[in-house]
Design a protein around this motif. Structure first.
Motif, short mmCIF file in Angstrom:
data_model
loop_
_atom_site.label_atom_id
_atom_site.label_comp_id
_atom_site.label_asym_id
_atom_site.label_seq_id
_atom_site.Cartn_x
_atom_site.Cartn_y
_atom_site.Cartn_z
N ARG A 79 11.57 73.83 35.82
CA ARG A 79 12.10 75.01 35.16
C ARG A 79 13.49 75.36 35.67
NH1 ARG A 79 6.77 76.90 35.93
NH2 ARG A 79 7.45 78.12 37.73
N TYR A 87 8.42 72.07 25.73
CA TYR A 87 8.61 73.44 26.21
C TYR A 87 9.26 74.27 25.10
CZ TYR A 87 8.63 70.38 30.28
OH TYR A 87 8.35 69.40 31.18
N ALA A 102 6.51 75.08 22.05
CA ALA A 102 5.80 74.03 22.77
C ALA A 102 4.63 73.49 21.94
CB ALA A 102 5.30 74.56 24.11
#
Length: 405
Positions: free
Chosen positions: A288, A354, A368
């Motif tokens: 992330r 994502y 996602a």
């Protein structure tokens, strides 16, 4: 002092007896008490558990600290603090040090410059990665390394100690069996000699009526030896019973400890799950952070490179044209995206990994796990593809996709 000398002599005698028994067993000159098959399986399972636990523990240490003898002396310092039973001070990770150097460099280069501002972004990202790494190392050490170390330094040492005691009890038992066997053989031999001499003495009485009933001296000695060997047999049988009782008691204690290996496996299984969860959380956090940095650098690098290296000559020649319509470039980009047609070579399906929010109208937002159609066009940045979802079309980042067939 006398008591100590007597105890020392007794211990030396026991040690010598065990050494003789052990040597004769290896030479095949003495019998050996064999353990039952279930007990042997427990021993083999315990040895297997110890060996693999030790290897996993060492390799996990190398994974968490790849360079044990680094320039900071971290492993040596941790060893000293561990021996002193004190908590080692927290030290920055390599990523945090890298981030610190980048931030310091940005101050010298100028935070307002393209290079300096980028160093600040990457340095802050590295510090976040370093913080995540430290948290992962601490969690792994507590939830995974510590239970493995406790088994190797605690439970296994206890098992090894009891196994050595069991081996000593077995040697004592087999030595008692050997002594009893020798005593019985000597007793039988002495009884045979006495019986044969009794028979000869009776023949002499029958052949010579006035033969003196005085038994010969060697007969008396044989009878005395037979009595002594009988006492020796009784003593050996008593020692054998005591040795057998001690061996059985020690075997039961060792068996209970070995059966506890099953609960050790259950505990290590739980710790392994916790280690995997910590590792998953760590890598997800790193992903992330890096995706956010990649997105931030991607949005800023286009402005930096276009302003420094990719300036359009026609736009510079006619600044009034751009001043008349500030959104002309944006509208041109949107128009180009909408007019793009799939190549003749075909398209591919892709799965979105994502969520992604479009930075401008030329990009397409993603959810996602959805499936979209993607393709590329000549001259397009390799980090981007054209994505289509129904009537929607726009640029999508390759790193957010899993390309299918």
């Amino acid at each position: 002092m006398d008591f100590s000398v007597k105890k020392l002599a007794s211990d030396a005698g026991v040690f010598f007896s065990r050494a003789v028994q052990f040597t004769q067993e290896n030479l095949g000159q003495a019998e050996k008490t064999e353990l039952d098959a279930h007990f042997e399986n427990l021993l083999a399972r315990a040895d297997c558990t110890k060996n693999w636990t030790e290897k996993i523990f060492r390799q996990t240490e190398y994974l968490l600290q790849p360079n044990p003898i680094d320039h900071t002396g971290a492993r040596i310092e941790e060893f000293l603090y561990e021996k002193l039973d004190r908590k080692a001070p927290s030290r920055p990770t390599n990523a945090e040090l890298l981030g610190h150097y980048m931030l310091e460099a940005a101050k010298d280069f100028g935070p307002g410059t393209p290079y300096g501002s980028t160093l600040i972004k990457v340095g802050e990202c590295q510090q976040r990665l370093g913080g995540a790494e430290r948290e992962f190392l601490q969690t792994s050490a507590i939830s995974f390394l510590t239970p493995l170390r406790n088994f190797l330094e605690g439970d296994w040492r206890t098992i090894s100690k009891e196994r050595r005691l069991l081996e000593n009890r077995r040697l004592d038992l087999d030595a008692c069996k050997a002594r009893l066997k020798k005593a019985k053989a000597a007793e039988a031999k002495a009884a045979t000699q006495v019986s044969s001499r009794n028979g000869l003495f009776g023949l002499c009485l029958q052949a010579v009526p006035d033969f003196q009933e005085t038994r010969p001296r060697n007969y008396v000695l044989s009878a005395s030896a037979s009595a002594l060997w009988s006492e020796e047999v009784d003593k050996a049988e008593h020692e054998l019973r005591v040795a057998q009782t001690e061996f059985d008691r020690q075997a039961e204690v060792t068996r209970l400890l070995l059966e506890g290996i099953s609960s050790t496996h259950v505990n290590h299984l739980r710790c392994l799950h916790e280690f995997v969860e910590a590792q998953t959380a760590y890598y997800n956090q790193c992903h992330r952070v890096m995706m956010e940095l990649h997105k931030e650098l991607g949005s800023s690098s286009a402005d930096v490179f276009s302003s420094n290296f990719g300036r359009n000559p026609s736009a510079s020649a006619d600044p009034d044209a751009s001043a008349e319509s500030p959104t002309a470039a944006l509208e041109t980009d949107v128009l180009q995206i909408e007019e793009v047609q799939p190549p003749a070579s075909g398209t591919r399906k892709a799965k979105v990994l994502y969520d992604y929010d479009a930075a401008d109208t030329s990009e397409m937002s993603l959810l996602a796990d959805e499936l979209i159609t993607v393709y590329t066009v000549p001259g397009m940045d390799s980090d981007w593809l054209i994505g289509e979802r129904g009537n929607q079309k726009g640029k999508v980042p390759v790193t957010y996709l899993e390309l299918l067939s």
